[in-house]
Design an enzyme around this catalytic site. Sequence first.
Site, PDB file in Angstrom:
ATOM      1  N   VAL A 141       8.480 -28.525   9.880  1.00 35.38           N
ATOM      2  CA  VAL A 141       9.196 -27.312   9.469  1.00 35.38           C
ATOM      3  C   VAL A 141       9.132 -27.368   7.942  1.00 35.38           C
ATOM      4  CG1 VAL A 141      11.371 -26.049   9.496  1.00 35.38           C
ATOM      5  CG2 VAL A 141      10.660 -27.325  11.520  1.00 35.38           C
ATOM      6  N   PRO A 142       8.191 -26.635   7.355  1.00 33.52           N
ATOM      7  CA  PRO A 142       7.772 -26.884   5.976  1.00 33.52           C
ATOM      8  C   PRO A 142       8.717 -26.352   4.887  1.00 33.52           C
ATOM      9  CG  PRO A 142       6.526 -25.061   6.869  1.00 33.52           C
ATOM     10  CD  PRO A 142       7.390 -25.598   7.990  1.00 33.52           C
ATOM     11  N   CYS A 143       9.870 -26.974   4.783  1.00 33.20           N
ATOM     12  CA  CYS A 143      10.812 -26.577   3.731  1.00 33.20           C
ATOM     13  C   CYS A 143      10.238 -26.851   2.342  1.00 33.20           C
ATOM     14  CB  CYS A 143      12.163 -27.254   3.926  1.00 33.20           C
ATOM     15  SG  CYS A 143      12.091 -29.051   3.966  1.00 33.20           S
ATOM     16  N   HIS A 144       9.217 -27.693   2.255  1.00 34.32           N
ATOM     17  CA  HIS A 144       8.588 -27.948   0.957  1.00 34.32           C
ATOM     18  C   HIS A 144       7.891 -26.700   0.413  1.00 34.32           C
ATOM     19  CE1 HIS A 144       5.289 -28.773   3.819  1.00 34.32           C
ATOM     20  NE2 HIS A 144       4.493 -28.361   2.835  1.00 34.32           N
ATOM     21  N   ARG A 145       7.679 -25.698   1.261  1.00 35.45           N
ATOM     22  CA  ARG A 145       7.016 -24.466   0.829  1.00 35.45           C
ATOM     23  C   ARG A 145       7.985 -23.422   0.288  1.00 35.45           C
ATOM     24  NH1 ARG A 145       3.290 -24.196   6.235  1.00 35.45           N
ATOM     25  NH2 ARG A 145       2.089 -26.079   5.785  1.00 35.45           N
TER      26      ARG A 145
END
Length: 174
Positions: A141-145
């Site tokens: 779940v790409p919260c880094h984006r």
Amino acid sequence: MTDEREHPMTLDLLTVPTPLGPLTVLASGGEVRASGFTGEPADLLHLVHPALRGALRPCGDAGAVGAEVAAYFDGDLAALDRVRVRQRAGGDFMARAWDVMRDIRAGEPESYTAFAARAGRPAAVRAAAAACARNAAALFVPCHRVLRSDGSLGGYRWGTSVKTWLLTHETVNR
């Protein structure tokens, strides 16, 4: 994404080597429940809802999840989309936000403001940031984006150097 009837379960424990160090994954029923850039499962257990915490069962091989992680780091940025994820949310917005977060394309980060709007609550920028902070399934779940509106990084549970590396990897391999 949530099911209030869940009970403590045995969680599969998988640690996958990555260019950023170990990525540890806790899963059950083929679904990632928590993950992070650590070699210590204890760093993740607190991220799993108390109703779901159970015994850890080390996996002997990386299996399908490990293969998708390896493919992602080899440049197949869509590989992680093939991994099922299930987190327990504190409410409808959080569950919706995590679903929407999975739709943010690699190499195309967006602001907390844009993310809040796509999650259905344009004025809830702080709630959008909270969804990133409470995300237990890093990488999948790409919260880094999700970035600040000025384009700066903001925080990341696993360190801003990891966030920078991931964003660069996704831009280069797009």
